[in-house]
Design a protein around this motif. Structure first.
Motif, short mmCIF file in Angstrom:
data_model
loop_
_atom_site.label_atom_id
_atom_site.label_comp_id
_atom_site.label_asym_id
_atom_site.label_seq_id
_atom_site.Cartn_x
_atom_site.Cartn_y
_atom_site.Cartn_z
N ARG A 8 5.78 -8.58 1.94
CA ARG A 8 5.44 -7.22 2.33
C ARG A 8 4.02 -6.88 1.87
O ARG A 8 3.69 -7.02 0.70
N ILE A 9 3.22 -6.42 2.80
CA ILE A 9 1.83 -6.08 2.52
C ILE A 9 1.69 -4.58 2.28
O ILE A 9 0.92 -4.14 1.43
N LEU A 10 2.43 -3.80 3.04
CA LEU A 10 2.36 -2.34 2.93
C LEU A 10 3.76 -1.78 2.90
O LEU A 10 4.60 -2.13 3.74
N GLU A 11 4.02 -0.91 1.93
CA GLU A 11 5.32 -0.24 1.84
C GLU A 11 5.08 1.24 1.54
O GLU A 11 4.45 1.58 0.53
N ILE A 12 5.56 2.07 2.43
CA ILE A 12 5.44 3.53 2.28
C ILE A 12 6.84 4.11 2.35
O ILE A 12 7.60 3.80 3.26
N ARG A 13 7.16 4.97 1.39
CA ARG A 13 8.48 5.61 1.33
C ARG A 13 8.32 7.10 1.09
O ARG A 13 7.74 7.54 0.09
N GLY A 14 8.82 7.91 2.04
CA GLY A 14 8.88 9.36 1.87
C GLY A 14 7.53 10.01 1.63
O GLY A 14 7.42 10.97 0.87
N VAL A 28 6.89 10.08 5.73
CA VAL A 28 6.56 8.84 6.43
C VAL A 28 7.15 7.65 5.69
O VAL A 28 6.98 7.51 4.48
N ASP A 29 7.87 6.81 6.42
CA ASP A 29 8.39 5.54 5.92
C ASP A 29 7.82 4.43 6.78
O ASP A 29 7.85 4.53 8.02
N LEU A 30 7.29 3.39 6.13
CA LEU A 30 6.65 2.32 6.89
C LEU A 30 6.63 1.05 6.05
O LEU A 30 6.37 1.10 4.85
N GLU A 31 6.92 -0.07 6.68
CA GLU A 31 6.80 -1.38 6.04
C GLU A 31 6.02 -2.28 6.98
O GLU A 31 6.22 -2.26 8.19
N LEU A 32 5.13 -3.06 6.39
CA LEU A 32 4.34 -4.01 7.16
C LEU A 32 4.29 -5.31 6.37
O LEU A 32 3.94 -5.30 5.18
N SER A 33 4.67 -6.39 7.01
CA SER A 33 4.66 -7.70 6.36
C SER A 33 3.45 -8.50 6.80
O SER A 33 2.82 -8.19 7.83
N ALA A 34 3.12 -9.53 6.04
CA ALA A 34 1.99 -10.40 6.37
C ALA A 34 2.11 -10.89 7.80
O ALA A 34 3.19 -11.28 8.24
N GLY A 35 1.01 -10.83 8.51
CA GLY A 35 0.97 -11.29 9.89
C GLY A 35 1.33 -10.25 10.94
O GLY A 35 1.10 -10.46 12.11
N GLN A 36 1.91 -9.13 10.52
CA GLN A 36 2.26 -8.08 11.47
C GLN A 36 1.05 -7.22 11.78
O GLN A 36 0.15 -7.08 10.95
N THR A 54 -4.92 8.05 3.18
CA THR A 54 -3.95 7.95 2.09
C THR A 54 -3.66 6.48 1.78
O THR A 54 -3.59 6.08 0.61
N ILE A 55 -3.52 5.66 2.82
CA ILE A 55 -3.27 4.23 2.61
C ILE A 55 -4.41 3.58 1.84
O ILE A 55 -4.18 2.81 0.91
N VAL A 56 -5.64 3.91 2.19
CA VAL A 56 -6.79 3.24 1.54
C VAL A 56 -7.18 3.89 0.22
O VAL A 56 -8.09 3.43 -0.45
N GLY A 57 -6.50 4.95 -0.17
CA GLY A 57 -6.71 5.56 -1.48
C GLY A 57 -7.76 6.65 -1.52
O GLY A 57 -8.13 7.11 -2.60
N LEU A 58 -8.24 7.11 -0.36
CA LEU A 58 -9.20 8.21 -0.34
C LEU A 58 -8.52 9.57 -0.55
O LEU A 58 -9.15 10.52 -0.99
N LEU A 59 -7.25 9.63 -0.19
CA LEU A 59 -6.42 10.82 -0.44
C LEU A 59 -5.19 10.39 -1.21
O LEU A 59 -4.70 9.28 -1.03
N LEU A 66 3.58 4.68 -2.19
CA LEU A 66 2.79 3.82 -1.31
C LEU A 66 2.34 2.63 -2.15
O LEU A 66 1.82 2.81 -3.26
N HIS A 67 2.57 1.42 -1.63
CA HIS A 67 2.14 0.20 -2.32
C HIS A 67 1.48 -0.75 -1.33
O HIS A 67 1.96 -0.92 -0.22
N ILE A 68 0.40 -1.35 -1.77
CA ILE A 68 -0.30 -2.38 -1.01
C ILE A 68 -0.13 -3.67 -1.77
O ILE A 68 -0.56 -3.76 -2.94
N ALA A 69 0.51 -4.64 -1.15
CA ALA A 69 0.82 -5.91 -1.82
C ALA A 69 1.51 -5.67 -3.16
O ALA A 69 1.22 -6.33 -4.15
N GLY A 70 2.39 -4.67 -3.19
CA GLY A 70 3.15 -4.36 -4.39
C GLY A 70 2.41 -3.55 -5.43
O GLY A 70 2.95 -3.28 -6.50
N GLN A 71 1.18 -3.15 -5.13
CA GLN A 71 0.35 -2.44 -6.10
C GLN A 71 0.01 -1.04 -5.60
O GLN A 71 -0.09 -0.81 -4.40
#
Length: 160
Positions: A8-14, A28-36, A54-59, A66-71
């Protein structure tokens, strides 16, 4: 950091985010795995750029995780897993090759990678040009090269 090629590369919950009193992102709930690959489409004002920022950390999210590669966003490991091309890139007033060398140094990537990316994107002839003097289209491709220099697991493009 080794390139992430599975999991999992991206995980967003609630995820919730408001602008003033207006709820823009609502659970928003979203999961994205490597290669997707994922495209986010919607009307103007529907929250696409808010989600990207929000994903890239500007907000920061107001609620949810929200986690990117578990971080968490903003952490060094998340930053090394992330490549970002903003809607309106802003490049430093330097040559393309120096910008690429700086990106390699920051990311801990061999400087030779920059030449191969510039060639792959068809802009190697621009290496000695000052980035701010390039056309908007050329600046956008240089910005993409900078986003790709460290082979990110998650590449986020805002209004590509």
């Amino acid at each position: 950091m080794e390139p992430i090629t599975s999991g999992r590369i991206l995980e967003i919950r609630g995820l919730h985010r408001s602008q003033g009193r207006t709820a823009v992102l609502k659970g928003v709930d979203l999961e994205l795995s490597a290669g997707q690959r994922l495209g986010v489409l919607g009307a103007n004002g529907s929250g696409k750029t808010t989600l990207v920022c929000t994903i890239v950390g500007l907000l920061r999210p107001h609620d949810g995780t929200l986690h990117i590669a578990g971080q968490p966003p903003g952490s060094r490991p998340a930053g090394l897993a992330l490549g970002y091309l903003p809607e309106r890139p802003s490049l430093a007033d330097d040559t393309v090759s120096r910008l690429m060398a700086t990106a390699c140094a920051i990311s801990g990537v061999d400087d030779r990678r920059s030449a191969s990316i510039l060639e792959e994107l068809g802009i190697d002839a621009l290496a000695s040009d000052r980035a701010r003097r390039l056309s908007q289209g050329q600046q956008r491709v240089v910005s993409l090269a900078l986003a790709l220099v460290h082979a990110p697991a998650l590449l986020v493009l805002d209004e590509p």
